[in-house]
Scaffold this active site. Structure first.
Site, PDB file in Angstrom:
ATOM      1  N   GLN A  98     -23.179 -39.841  55.403  1.00 57.82           N
ATOM      2  CA  GLN A  98     -22.297 -39.550  54.273  1.00 57.82           C
ATOM      3  C   GLN A  98     -22.899 -40.105  52.979  1.00 57.82           C
ATOM      4  OE1 GLN A  98     -17.867 -40.258  55.391  1.00 57.82           O
ATOM      5  NE2 GLN A  98     -19.032 -41.600  56.749  1.00 57.82           N
ATOM      6  N   ASN A  99     -23.938 -40.906  53.158  1.00 56.57           N
ATOM      7  CA  ASN A  99     -24.525 -41.605  52.019  1.00 56.57           C
ATOM      8  C   ASN A  99     -25.400 -40.662  51.206  1.00 56.57           C
ATOM      9  OD1 ASN A  99     -23.248 -43.823  53.076  1.00 56.57           O
ATOM     10  ND2 ASN A  99     -25.079 -44.635  54.076  1.00 56.57           N
ATOM     11  N   VAL A 100     -25.438 -40.935  49.921  1.00 55.19           N
ATOM     12  CA  VAL A 100     -26.233 -40.092  49.006  1.00 55.19           C
ATOM     13  C   VAL A 100     -27.438 -40.872  48.479  1.00 55.19           C
ATOM     14  CG1 VAL A 100     -24.215 -38.737  48.339  1.00 55.19           C
ATOM     15  CG2 VAL A 100     -24.797 -40.775  47.010  1.00 55.19           C
ATOM     16  N   CYS A 135     -31.099 -17.967  31.241  1.00 53.47           N
ATOM     17  CA  CYS A 135     -31.518 -18.930  30.193  1.00 53.47           C
ATOM     18  C   CYS A 135     -31.557 -20.360  30.720  1.00 53.47           C
ATOM     19  CB  CYS A 135     -30.541 -18.862  29.019  1.00 53.47           C
ATOM     20  SG  CYS A 135     -28.805 -19.141  29.516  1.00 53.47           S
ATOM     21  N   ARG A 187     -25.566 -45.889  38.922  1.00 55.52           N
ATOM     22  CA  ARG A 187     -25.789 -45.997  40.389  1.00 55.52           C
ATOM     23  C   ARG A 187     -27.247 -45.685  40.719  1.00 55.52           C
ATOM     24  NH1 ARG A 187     -21.355 -42.265  42.995  1.00 55.52           N
ATOM     25  NH2 ARG A 187     -22.372 -42.896  44.929  1.00 55.52           N
ATOM     26  N   ASN A 204     -19.087 -51.982  62.814  1.00 54.17           N
ATOM     27  CA  ASN A 204     -18.450 -52.259  61.537  1.00 54.17           C
ATOM     28  C   ASN A 204     -17.908 -53.685  61.583  1.00 54.17           C
ATOM     29  OD1 ASN A 204     -16.733 -52.263  59.235  1.00 54.17           O
ATOM     30  ND2 ASN A 204     -16.494 -50.042  59.402  1.00 54.17           N
ATOM     31  N   HIS A 226     -23.277 -35.240  52.169  1.00 60.21           N
ATOM     32  CA  HIS A 226     -22.711 -35.320  50.823  1.00 60.21           C
ATOM     33  C   HIS A 226     -23.765 -35.233  49.720  1.00 60.21           C
ATOM     34  CE1 HIS A 226     -19.001 -37.417  52.752  1.00 60.21           C
ATOM     35  NE2 HIS A 226     -18.986 -36.117  52.918  1.00 60.21           N
TER      36      HIS A 226
HETATM   37  C1  BV8 Z   1     -13.820 -30.877  51.590  1.00 63.83           C
HETATM   38  C2  BV8 Z   1     -20.593 -38.086  47.327  1.00 63.83           C
HETATM   39  C3  BV8 Z   1     -13.083 -28.669  51.860  1.00 63.83           C
HETATM   40  C4  BV8 Z   1     -20.163 -38.362  45.907  1.00 63.83           C
HETATM   41  C5  BV8 Z   1     -18.553 -38.346  48.644  1.00 63.83           C
HETATM   42  C6  BV8 Z   1      -6.456 -35.169  53.621  1.00 63.83           C
HETATM   43  C7  BV8 Z   1      -6.939 -35.078  54.910  1.00 63.83           C
HETATM   44  C8  BV8 Z   1      -8.228 -34.642  55.167  1.00 63.83           C
HETATM   45  C9  BV8 Z   1      -9.059 -34.293  54.119  1.00 63.83           C
HETATM   46  C10 BV8 Z   1      -8.555 -34.410  52.847  1.00 63.83           C
HETATM   47  C11 BV8 Z   1      -7.276 -34.818  52.577  1.00 63.83           C
HETATM   48  N1  BV8 Z   1      -7.096 -34.794  51.231  1.00 63.83           N
HETATM   49  C12 BV8 Z   1      -8.242 -34.385  50.649  1.00 63.83           C
HETATM   50  C13 BV8 Z   1      -9.119 -34.140  51.616  1.00 63.83           C
HETATM   51  C14 BV8 Z   1     -10.445 -33.703  51.470  1.00 63.83           C
HETATM   52  C15 BV8 Z   1     -11.340 -34.847  50.986  1.00 63.83           C
HETATM   53  C16 BV8 Z   1     -11.074 -36.176  51.633  1.00 63.83           C
HETATM   54  O1  BV8 Z   1     -11.460 -36.428  52.762  1.00 63.83           O
HETATM   55  N2  BV8 Z   1     -10.391 -37.064  50.882  1.00 63.83           N
HETATM   56  C17 BV8 Z   1     -10.089 -38.395  51.391  1.00 63.83           C
HETATM   57  C18 BV8 Z   1     -10.118 -39.385  50.228  1.00 63.83           C
HETATM   58  C19 BV8 Z   1      -8.737 -38.340  52.076  1.00 63.83           C
HETATM   59  N3  BV8 Z   1     -12.643 -34.405  51.376  1.00 63.83           N
HETATM   60  C20 BV8 Z   1     -13.313 -33.599  50.546  1.00 63.83           C
HETATM   61  O2  BV8 Z   1     -12.923 -33.261  49.448  1.00 63.83           O
HETATM   62  C21 BV8 Z   1     -14.630 -33.082  51.088  1.00 63.83           C
HETATM   63  N4  BV8 Z   1     -14.677 -31.659  50.923  1.00 63.83           N
HETATM   64  O3  BV8 Z   1     -12.941 -31.299  52.308  1.00 63.83           O
HETATM   65  O4  BV8 Z   1     -14.042 -29.545  51.340  1.00 63.83           O
HETATM   66  C22 BV8 Z   1     -12.052 -28.587  50.786  1.00 63.83           C
HETATM   67  C23 BV8 Z   1     -12.341 -27.851  49.666  1.00 63.83           C
HETATM   68  C24 BV8 Z   1     -11.379 -27.735  48.683  1.00 63.83           C
HETATM   69  C25 BV8 Z   1     -10.152 -28.385  48.803  1.00 63.83           C
HETATM   70  C26 BV8 Z   1      -9.874 -29.172  49.942  1.00 63.83           C
HETATM   71  C27 BV8 Z   1     -10.846 -29.267  50.943  1.00 63.83           C
HETATM   72  C28 BV8 Z   1     -15.783 -33.654  50.302  1.00 63.83           C
HETATM   73  C29 BV8 Z   1     -15.867 -35.133  50.551  1.00 63.83           C
HETATM   74  C30 BV8 Z   1     -17.175 -35.662  49.969  1.00 63.83           C
HETATM   75  C31 BV8 Z   1     -16.898 -36.548  48.781  1.00 63.83           C
HETATM   76  N5  BV8 Z   1     -18.154 -37.156  48.315  1.00 63.83           N
HETATM   77  N6  BV8 Z   1     -19.739 -38.855  48.253  1.00 63.83           N
HETATM   78  C32 BV8 Z   1     -20.608 -39.721  45.444  1.00 63.83           C
HETATM   79  O5  BV8 Z   1     -21.175 -40.491  46.230  1.00 63.83           O
HETATM   80  O6  BV8 Z   1     -20.396 -40.001  44.244  1.00 63.83           O
HETATM   81  S1  BV8 Z   1     -17.548 -39.273  49.645  1.00 63.83           S
HETATM   82  C33 BV8 Z   1     -18.012 -40.875  49.534  1.00 63.83           C
HETATM   83  O7  BV8 Z   1     -16.895 -41.619  49.927  1.00 63.83           O
HETATM   84  C34 BV8 Z   1     -19.080 -41.265  50.485  1.00 63.83           C
HETATM   85  O8  BV8 Z   1     -20.078 -40.292  50.603  1.00 63.83           O
HETATM   86  C35 BV8 Z   1     -18.347 -41.507  51.757  1.00 63.83           C
HETATM   87  O9  BV8 Z   1     -18.200 -40.330  52.484  1.00 63.83           O
HETATM   88  C36 BV8 Z   1     -17.010 -41.945  51.268  1.00 63.83           C
HETATM   89  C37 BV8 Z   1     -16.868 -43.443  51.379  1.00 63.83           C
HETATM   90  O10 BV8 Z   1     -16.659 -43.666  52.703  1.00 63.83           O
HETATM   91  P1  BV8 Z   1     -17.567 -44.704  53.494  1.00 63.83           P
HETATM   92  O11 BV8 Z   1     -18.963 -44.210  53.533  1.00 63.83           O
HETATM   93  O12 BV8 Z   1     -16.886 -44.921  54.771  1.00 63.83           O
HETATM   94  O13 BV8 Z   1     -17.578 -46.004  52.615  1.00 63.83           O
HETATM   95  P2  BV8 Z   1     -16.385 -47.038  52.440  1.00 63.83           P
HETATM   96  O14 BV8 Z   1     -16.737 -47.892  51.272  1.00 63.83           O
HETATM   97  O15 BV8 Z   1     -15.092 -46.306  52.474  1.00 63.83           O
HETATM   98  O16 BV8 Z   1     -16.421 -47.927  53.775  1.00 63.83           O
HETATM   99  C38 BV8 Z   1     -17.542 -48.748  54.021  1.00 63.83           C
HETATM  100  C39 BV8 Z   1     -17.369 -49.276  55.430  1.00 63.83           C
HETATM  101  O17 BV8 Z   1     -18.517 -50.039  55.747  1.00 63.83           O
HETATM  102  C40 BV8 Z   1     -16.174 -50.197  55.575  1.00 63.83           C
HETATM  103  O18 BV8 Z   1     -15.469 -49.837  56.755  1.00 63.83           O
HETATM  104  C41 BV8 Z   1     -16.793 -51.575  55.738  1.00 63.83           C
HETATM  105  O19 BV8 Z   1     -16.044 -52.406  56.613  1.00 63.83           O
HETATM  106  C42 BV8 Z   1     -18.117 -51.244  56.352  1.00 63.83           C
HETATM  107  N7  BV8 Z   1     -19.198 -52.198  56.085  1.00 63.83           N
HETATM  108  C43 BV8 Z   1     -19.338 -53.035  55.033  1.00 63.83           C
HETATM  109  N8  BV8 Z   1     -20.497 -53.732  55.149  1.00 63.83           N
HETATM  110  C44 BV8 Z   1     -21.090 -53.297  56.301  1.00 63.83           C
HETATM  111  C45 BV8 Z   1     -20.269 -52.325  56.899  1.00 63.83           C
HETATM  112  N9  BV8 Z   1     -20.585 -51.714  58.048  1.00 63.83           N
HETATM  113  C46 BV8 Z   1     -21.753 -52.068  58.641  1.00 63.83           C
HETATM  114  N10 BV8 Z   1     -22.599 -52.991  58.137  1.00 63.83           N
HETATM  115  C47 BV8 Z   1     -22.298 -53.624  56.963  1.00 63.83           C
HETATM  116  N11 BV8 Z   1     -23.138 -54.562  56.466  1.00 63.83           N
END
Ligand code: BV8
Length: 238
Positions: A100-102, A133, A68, A210, A118
């Site tokens: 949310q982007n990295v 160390c 990546r 979106n 993130h």
């Molecule tokens: C936490 C870094 C406390 C890593 C990322 C149930 C309910 C609520 C929460 C949870 C749950 N179960 C688990 C959880 C917690 C969990 C979570 O939310 N899970 C989800 C899957 C349900 N969250 C966590 O763990 C967070 N920490 O809660 O801490 C805690 C502690 C211990 C135990 C429990 C809780 C940490 C979350 C951070 C994870 N890290 N990224 C890496 O990058 O490798 S998340 C990663 O995925 C991204 O950063 C981003 O946040 C996410 C992806 O989402 P999007 O950015 O929305 O991207 P996606 O592809 O999904 O969508 C793209 C959109 O763009 C689409 O809608 C598309 O239509 C649109 N699009 C496409 N093209 C365009 C466009 N829009 C505009 N223009 C375009 N051209």
């Protein structure tokens, strides 16, 4: 509706932007919803971006991030990133970028004060609490590099699923969400918390930008079906 949102932008003293992977799609960065390719085609990002996955197979997860990072070296900010940065420069203090982007593309476009909830894929940190160390300049091996004395591994400086978000950035993002009159929610499926929760708790009007449906459409005062690079230059041309 586009014109009405443009008027909302002009009237808002403070605007928050909450961006997701779709913000960078037109820069050529695959979104999380995009299918994984290559060695990782059979994995979901949610299954790779976790401490457990890294501890189970450090080499495989490290190489996923390396691929990546390599991709990110080839891409540039798009017109959406640039429109946000230019607005911030024309209107200092009026717009807070929460991402949310990295990928660092908001920062590369010139945005200031970006709240990267993130983390940043370009940075590394120690997997376990570093000891005396553990010297980043003296690691051995790769995929991943390790401390030669205690074996502590380097890991990407991102927030994995199950990990807490950086408290300062999250608190600042929550303050911006409460202080804004308008929140532009750009390019996010709205599935990941607590980031997505900002769009549900903000005091401001919510506008979703979106091309597809998202989990936050129901929380929006307006949904603009279009892309970041197409719509943001129009919405932010003040
Ligand atoms: C936490 C870094 C406390 C890593 C990322 C149930 C309910 C609520 C929460 C949870 C749950 N179960 C688990 C959880 C917690 C969990 C979570 O939310 N899970 C989800 C899957 C349900 N969250 C966590 O763990 C967070 N920490 O809660 O801490 C805690 C502690 C211990 C135990 C429990 C809780 C940490 C979350 C951070 C994870 N890290 N990224 C890496 O990058 O490798 S998340 C990663 O995925 C991204 O950063 C981003 O946040 C996410 C992806 O989402 P999007 O950015 O929305 O991207 P996606 O592809 O999904 O969508 C793209 C959109 O763009 C689409 O809608 C598309 O239509 C649109 N699009 C496409 N093209 C365009 C466009 N829009 C505009 N223009 C375009 N051209």
């Amino acid at each position: 509706m586009k014109q009405a949102v443009r008027d909302w932008v002009r009237a808002a003293r403070h605007i928050a932007v909450l961006s997701g992977a779709g913000m960078s799609a037109e820069s050529g960065v695959p979104t999380f919803r995009d299918a994984q390719t290559g060695l990782w085609a059979k994995y979901r990002p949610e299954d790779l971006a976790t401490p457990e996955a890294f501890r189970a197979d450090p080499k495989m997860v490290w190489e996923w991030y390396a691929s990546r990072r390599a991709k990110l070296r080839e891409v540039e900010p798009n017109a959406g990133h640039r429109a946000i940065a230019a607005f911030q420069q024309r209107h200092p203090g009026r717009m807070t970028v929460i991402t949310q982007n990295v990928d660092g593309l908001h920062q590369r476009a010139g945005s200031a004060g970006v709240l990267a909830l993130h983390g940043n894929i370009a940075e590394d940190k120690w997997l376990d609490v570093p000891k005396a160390c553990c010297d980043p300049a003296a690691t051995v091996g790769h995929a991943p590099p390790r401390c030669p004395v205690c074996g502590n591994m380097r890991r990407p400086g991102v927030v994995w699923f199950g990990e807490m978000l950086p408290p300062a950035e999250l608190a600042e993002a929550e303050r911006a969400a409460q202080a804004c009159e308008l929140m532009l929610v750009v390019g996010t499926s709205g599935m990941v918390y607590p980031a997505a929760g900002l769009a549900r708790t903000t005091a401001g009007r919510v506008v979703v930008v979106n091309p597809g449906e998202s989990e936050l459409d129901d929380a929006a005062d307006a949904v603009l079906r279009g892309t970041a690079a197409q719509l943001l230059p129009y919405l932010l041309d003040e």
